[in-house]
Design an enzyme around this catalytic site. Structure first.
Site, PDB file in Angstrom:
ATOM      1  N   ASP A  75       0.825  -1.213   0.000  1.00 24.83           N
ATOM      2  CA  ASP A  75       0.000   0.000   0.000  1.00 24.83           C
ATOM      3  C   ASP A  75       0.862   1.268   0.000  1.00 24.83           C
ATOM      4  OD1 ASP A  75       0.923  -0.434   2.584  1.00 24.83           O
ATOM      5  OD2 ASP A  75      -1.058  -0.792   3.440  1.00 24.83           O
ATOM      6  N   ASN A 146      -7.761  -1.543  14.047  1.00 26.85           N
ATOM      7  CA  ASN A 146      -9.169  -1.685  13.672  1.00 26.85           C
ATOM      8  C   ASN A 146      -9.416  -2.956  12.854  1.00 26.85           C
ATOM      9  OD1 ASN A 146      -7.906  -1.068  11.302  1.00 26.85           O
ATOM     10  ND2 ASN A 146      -9.205   0.679  10.784  1.00 26.85           N
ATOM     11  N   HIS A 148      -7.704  -3.865  10.162  1.00 26.14           N
ATOM     12  CA  HIS A 148      -7.415  -3.757   8.725  1.00 26.14           C
ATOM     13  C   HIS A 148      -6.199  -4.610   8.355  1.00 26.14           C
ATOM     14  CE1 HIS A 148      -4.622   0.094   8.954  1.00 26.14           C
ATOM     15  NE2 HIS A 148      -3.967  -0.988   9.293  1.00 26.14           N
ATOM     16  N   GLU A 153      -9.686  -1.294   5.021  1.00 23.76           N
ATOM     17  CA  GLU A 153     -10.309  -0.855   6.261  1.00 23.76           C
ATOM     18  C   GLU A 153     -11.630  -1.608   6.483  1.00 23.76           C
ATOM     19  OE1 GLU A 153      -8.423   0.787   7.973  1.00 23.76           O
ATOM     20  OE2 GLU A 153      -7.746   2.700   7.155  1.00 23.76           O
TER      21      GLU A 153
HETATM   22  P1  PGA Z   1       2.008  -1.104  12.392  1.00 25.30           P
HETATM   23  O1  PGA Z   1       0.728  -1.120  11.502  1.00 25.30           O
HETATM   24  O2  PGA Z   1       2.910  -2.139  11.839  1.00 25.30           O
HETATM   25  O3  PGA Z   1       2.601   0.256  12.271  1.00 25.30           O
HETATM   26  O4  PGA Z   1       1.553  -1.431  13.781  1.00 25.30           O
HETATM   27  C1  PGA Z   1       0.191  -2.351  11.113  1.00 25.30           C
HETATM   28  C2  PGA Z   1      -0.984  -2.092  10.227  1.00 25.30           C
HETATM   29  O5  PGA Z   1      -1.656  -1.057  10.419  1.00 25.30           O
HETATM   30  O6  PGA Z   1      -1.247  -2.900   9.334  1.00 25.30           O
END
Ligand code: PGA
Length: 255
Positions: A75, A146, A148, A153
């Site tokens: 992404d 959340n 995702h 999302e």
């Molecule tokens: P993070 O994010 O590795 O910064 O905890 C993980 C994600 O949001 O997929």
């Protein structure tokens, strides 16, 4: 290492995240030995940092040759150029690409500066490039608070493909520090879809730290569906998850 196989997620509970990071880096090294042009799906964020550090160490030790490895990033924020301090393109360079002998032509990134008129074609080209590479052999993944996966999302469907998405408030809040305030966090991003992720032959999911405990519990306990897109991972035949003690603290102990 304790193993759980609840709800279709074979999970390994590690005492320290380094244990998981080393195991995955070793697995990738072995896969590259068998298939030098291995295709990787790669995330950014805080979660994969240790895996990338281990891969760089293995490369420096002469045990891992990235020269033919192909990579696809999961992404990117929409509106950010590759040089922006918070761009995933830049994070990938700093965490991994600058430290291994990956060939620039084998790196596939989503372009945060793609304009609205080119975005759909860019997403289709990305999907085509993955298919032309023979699909993703191993995809590394974190879980957002959340639920995702990549920037899919809540509300994302199982059959979603690479596309432009609106970012959730939780996601923007979690990114606020790196942008110097939530008002600077882009509202949109471009992401591989859930179906793109599920097409990978192997998926390695990582979650470390207490902040992920609720998301890990929801991933295993909620009905499979778009409320927590990570639930779509359940039952994937090539899935392994690694959680540390804090991230798995809300799971029932099976041993
Ligand atoms: P993070 O994010 O590795 O910064 O905890 C993980 C994600 O949001 O997929």
């Amino acid at each position: 290492m304790r193993r759980l196989a609840e709800a279709g997620i074979p999970a390994r509970i590690v005492d320290a995240r380094e244990e998981a990071e080393r195991a995955i880096a070793r697995e990738i090294t072995e896969l590259v030995r068998k298939k030098p042009d291995l295709v990787l799906g790669l995330p950014t964020g805080k979660t994969p940092i240790g895996v990338y550090r281990e891969l760089a160490l293995l490369h420096r030790a002469g045990r891992l040759d990235f020269s033919r490895v192909r990579t696809f990033n999961l992404d990117e924020y929409l509106g950010l150029g590759a040089e922006h301090g918070a761009a995933f393109a830049r994070a990938m360079r700093e965490m991994l690409f600058d430290h291994v002998n990956v060939s620039p032509g084998n790196i596939h990134l989503l372009n945060g500066l793609v304009g609205p008129e080119r975005a759909a074609a860019h997403c289709r080209d990305f999907e085509r490039a993955i298919a032309a590479a023979g699909g993703i052999d191993l995809l590394l993944l974190g879980i957002g608070r959340n639920g995702h996966i990549a920037f899919n999302e809540p509300g994302s469907s199982r059959d979603s493909r690479t596309r432009v998405v609106e970012l959730d408030e939780t996601t923007r809040t979690d990114a606020a520090a790196i942008f110097g305030g939530i008002e600077h966090v882009p509202k949109r991003a471009i992401t591989m879809g859930v179906a793109t992720i599920l097409d990978a032959k192997r998926i390695r999911v990582l979650a470390f730290g207490a902040a992920k405990a609720e998301a890990v519990k929801r991933t295993l306990a909620l009905a499979v569906g778009p409320d927590a897109p990570a639930t779509f991972l359940r039952g994937h035949p090539g899935l392994a998850a690694y959680f540390d003690a804090d991230a798995s603290a809300l799971l029932a102990r099976s041993s």
